[in-house]
Structure formats: structure tokens, C-alpha cells
Design a protein around this motif. Structure first.
Motif, PDB file in Angstrom:
ATOM      1  N   GLN A  64       2.418  -1.750  -9.723  1.00  0.00           N
ATOM      2  CA  GLN A  64       3.819  -2.053  -9.982  1.00  0.00           C
ATOM      3  C   GLN A  64       4.137  -1.825 -11.443  1.00  0.00           C
ATOM      4  O   GLN A  64       3.258  -1.933 -12.303  1.00  0.00           O
ATOM      5  CB  GLN A  64       4.146  -3.477  -9.588  1.00  0.00           C
ATOM      6  N   ARG A  66       7.626  -2.442 -14.146  1.00  0.00           N
ATOM      7  CA  ARG A  66       9.005  -2.899 -14.320  1.00  0.00           C
ATOM      8  C   ARG A  66       9.828  -1.790 -14.943  1.00  0.00           C
ATOM      9  O   ARG A  66       9.430  -1.173 -15.920  1.00  0.00           O
ATOM     10  CB  ARG A  66       9.073  -4.141 -15.198  1.00  0.00           C
ATOM     11  N   ILE A  71      11.443  -3.798 -10.078  1.00  0.00           N
ATOM     12  CA  ILE A  71      10.005  -3.556 -10.097  1.00  0.00           C
ATOM     13  C   ILE A  71       9.772  -2.383  -9.153  1.00  0.00           C
ATOM     14  O   ILE A  71      10.179  -2.420  -7.990  1.00  0.00           O
ATOM     15  CB  ILE A  71       9.198  -4.784  -9.656  1.00  0.00           C
ATOM     16  N   TYR A  73       7.220   0.011  -7.206  1.00  0.00           N
ATOM     17  CA  TYR A  73       5.878   0.000  -6.628  1.00  0.00           C
ATOM     18  C   TYR A  73       5.474   1.422  -6.295  1.00  0.00           C
ATOM     19  O   TYR A  73       6.291   2.215  -5.836  1.00  0.00           O
ATOM     20  CB  TYR A  73       5.847  -0.860  -5.364  1.00  0.00           C
TER      21      TYR A  73
END
Length: 118
Positions: A64, A66, A71, A73
Motif C-alpha cells: 500500500q 498513500r 491509499i 493498493y
């Protein structure tokens, strides 16, 4: 990959929503997907997706990052390739040509040396 890590990976993938998430992230490529987008595409609640993403992250199958308020993935291609290589270790009792297609798939999941440097 050792047996303990392989068991954790298979355990995480043994649930249908998590398997769907990993497959979606593999298709999405390195740019990945936001959790909200994953939830929408799977038609499940954000809290449900969050639970499954946490399990996949714990198993090391996804990562992940930010980006602003989201966020993002993405699939951990190295870990997924390692899982395939774990399965194919000592393959085919001395007949590697049988395993060649699977070995080629596993090799595609390993980053090129130049990608590791930068």
C-alpha cells in the motif's frame, strides 16, 4: 519463500473476496487501485474490503502507498512470483520441460535488476 510464508499466503488467498482482490490488483499493474474502487468493483462495503486488504497485506501479497487522501493498493509481484516458484521447486523429477510454462510465468513476477536499483 519458506513453507511458513507459503502457508500464510495460501491462507490469505483461500477466501474468494481476497482472491478476487489479488487478481484485480495483478490486472491493475504497478499503478494499483484505491480501496474505494476495489470495493465498488466487487460490490462490497468499504469496511469489508478494508478487512480483506489488511489480511492480504499481512500475508505480504499486496503493498500500500498513500496518495493524497487515498491509499493505493498494488500486487506484490515478487511475493506472488515467489509463491509460484515455491510450488514449482524440484519440479517434474528431472523433466524441466514439463514445468517450463509455469516457470516462465513465475519469472515474469520478478523485477528486473534495473528496476531494483532505482
Amino acid at each position: 519463500m519458506d513453507e511458513r510464508q507459503a502457508l500464510a499466503s495460501f491462507g490469505a488467498l483461500s477466501q474468494d473476496t481476497r482472491l478476487q482482490i489479488v487478481r484485480m490488483l495483478v490486472v491493475a499493474g504497478p499503478s494499483g487501485m484505491a480501496a474505494g474502487t476495489i470495493a465498488e468493483q466487487l460490490d462490497v462495503s468499504p469496511s469489508n474490503v478494508s478487512f480483506h486488504l489488511k489480511e492480504l497485506d499481512r500475508a505480504g501479497l499486496i503493498s500500500q502507498q498513500r496518495e493524497s487522501r487515498s491509499i493505493i493498493y498494488s500486487a506484490n509481484y515478487e511475493a506472488l512470483g515467489g509463491l509460484v516458484r515455491f510450488l514449482m521447486e524440484d519440479c517434474c523429477a528431472g523433466h524441466p520441460e514439463i514445468c517450463a510454462p509455469a516457470a516462465k510465468v513465475a519469472a515474469c513476477c520478478t523485477p528486473a535488476p534495473a528496476a531494483l536499483e532505482g
